[in-house]
Write a protein that holds these residues in place. Structure first.
Motif, short mmCIF file in Angstrom:
data_model
loop_
_atom_site.label_atom_id
_atom_site.label_comp_id
_atom_site.label_asym_id
_atom_site.label_seq_id
_atom_site.Cartn_x
_atom_site.Cartn_y
_atom_site.Cartn_z
N ARG A 217 2.14 -7.79 -8.38
CA ARG A 217 2.66 -8.44 -9.50
C ARG A 217 4.23 -8.10 -9.83
N ILE A 218 4.70 -6.89 -9.70
CA ILE A 218 6.08 -6.50 -10.02
C ILE A 218 6.74 -6.98 -9.08
N LEU A 219 6.54 -7.14 -7.87
CA LEU A 219 7.37 -7.58 -6.94
C LEU A 219 7.76 -9.12 -7.02
N ILE A 220 6.75 -9.74 -7.31
CA ILE A 220 6.96 -11.39 -7.91
C ILE A 220 8.04 -11.38 -8.62
N HIS A 221 8.27 -10.70 -9.58
CA HIS A 221 9.45 -10.73 -10.61
C HIS A 221 10.78 -9.71 -10.06
N LYS A 222 10.63 -9.39 -9.00
CA LYS A 222 11.64 -8.41 -8.39
C LYS A 222 13.02 -8.89 -8.80
N ILE A 223 13.41 -10.20 -8.38
CA ILE A 223 14.95 -10.68 -8.59
C ILE A 223 15.36 -10.54 -10.06
N GLU A 224 14.31 -11.30 -11.18
CA GLU A 224 14.49 -10.86 -12.50
C GLU A 224 14.72 -9.51 -12.93
N LEU A 225 14.12 -8.52 -12.40
CA LEU A 225 14.04 -7.20 -12.80
C LEU A 225 15.28 -6.60 -12.51
N LEU A 226 15.71 -6.69 -11.26
CA LEU A 226 16.70 -6.11 -10.63
C LEU A 226 18.01 -6.65 -11.25
N LYS B 55 0.81 -1.22 -0.20
CA LYS B 55 0.20 0.08 -0.03
C LYS B 55 0.96 1.43 -0.01
N ALA B 56 2.01 1.38 0.96
CA ALA B 56 2.63 2.32 0.97
C ALA B 56 3.60 2.50 -0.61
N LEU B 57 3.88 1.30 -0.89
CA LEU B 57 4.79 1.31 -2.31
C LEU B 57 3.82 2.14 -3.32
N SER B 58 2.56 1.68 -3.30
CA SER B 58 1.56 2.10 -4.24
C SER B 58 1.50 3.61 -4.13
N LEU B 59 1.23 4.19 -2.93
CA LEU B 59 1.19 5.55 -2.77
C LEU B 59 2.23 6.15 -3.33
N TRP B 60 3.80 5.74 -3.01
CA TRP B 60 4.66 6.29 -3.36
C TRP B 60 4.90 6.14 -4.84
N ALA B 61 4.55 5.22 -5.48
CA ALA B 61 4.96 5.10 -7.01
C ALA B 61 4.07 5.89 -7.50
N SER B 62 2.68 5.76 -7.27
CA SER B 62 1.55 6.79 -8.02
C SER B 62 2.14 8.34 -7.95
N LYS B 63 2.62 8.96 -6.85
CA LYS B 63 3.03 9.99 -6.74
C LYS B 63 4.25 10.34 -7.36
N LYS B 64 5.21 9.47 -7.51
CA LYS B 64 6.64 9.61 -8.25
C LYS B 64 6.29 9.68 -9.70
N MET B 65 5.58 8.58 -10.09
CA MET B 65 5.40 8.53 -11.75
C MET B 65 4.04 9.19 -12.17
N GLY B 66 3.44 9.85 -11.27
CA GLY B 66 2.02 10.50 -11.94
C GLY B 66 1.19 9.84 -12.39
N LYS B 67 0.81 8.62 -12.21
CA LYS B 67 -0.14 7.88 -12.55
C LYS B 67 -0.39 6.85 -11.41
N PRO B 68 -1.91 6.39 -11.54
CA PRO B 68 -2.22 5.62 -10.58
C PRO B 68 -1.89 4.17 -10.67
N ILE B 69 -1.11 3.68 -9.55
CA ILE B 69 -0.86 2.30 -9.56
C ILE B 69 -1.22 1.74 -8.15
N ASN B 70 -2.10 0.50 -8.54
CA ASN B 70 -2.70 -0.05 -7.39
C ASN B 70 -1.72 -1.26 -6.86
N GLU B 71 -2.28 -1.66 -5.50
CA GLU B 71 -1.44 -2.67 -4.79
C GLU B 71 -1.35 -3.94 -5.66
N MET B 72 -2.30 -4.24 -6.32
CA MET B 72 -2.18 -5.42 -7.00
C MET B 72 -1.05 -5.40 -8.26
N THR B 73 -0.97 -4.31 -8.85
CA THR B 73 0.14 -4.12 -9.76
C THR B 73 1.47 -4.20 -8.73
#
Length: 121
Positions: free
Chosen positions: A46-55, A25-43
């Motif tokens: 899903r992103i964090l599931i692939h965290k190791i691959e992404l990083l 939830k906190a990450l969703s709020l941070w990302a929405s503010k930082k990126m200027g578009k709504p990003i929900n907790e489900m998104t």
């Protein structure tokens, strides 16, 4: 209005979560503010599931999707060849790249039994 995140934005979210203590939830709020578009907790989830691959990836930052190569060994060898040719100032066409990939595919063991396919692009 739906807008898709780029790989760079997804990686930025993963890096912000590196301490592992930030809630979705906190990450969703941070990302929405930082990126200027709504990003929900489900998104975020899903992103964090692939965290190791992404990083651990070196994918282009403007890409929207990351697909793992079906033959990582072949891709690695082909990329090394490509870099060597680039250093030698050799212009490489799609046809040359495909021909080299076909040649290498016979000598590099594949991880998958899937039919080997090559395409332009």
């Amino acid at each position: 209005m739906r807008s898709e995140l780029t790989m760079a934005e997804r990686i930025q979210i993963c890096r912000h979560h590196e301490d592992g203590r930030t809630t979705n939830k906190a990450l969703s709020l941070w990302a929405s503010k930082k990126m200027g578009k709504p990003i929900n907790e489900m998104t975020i989830s899903r992103i964090l599931i692939h965290k190791i691959e992404l990083l651990g990836s070196d994918v282009g930052s403007n890409r929207k999707h990351y697909r793992k190569p079906e033959c990582p060994n072949l891709e690695s060898i082909l990329y090394s060849w490509f870099l060597t040719m680039q250093e030698a100032n050799v212009t490489i066409s799609d046809a040359m790249l495909i021909a080299k990939a076909k040649m290498l595919s016979n000598s590099v063991p594949r991880e998958s039994a899937k039919e080997f396919k090559l395409s332009n692009g």
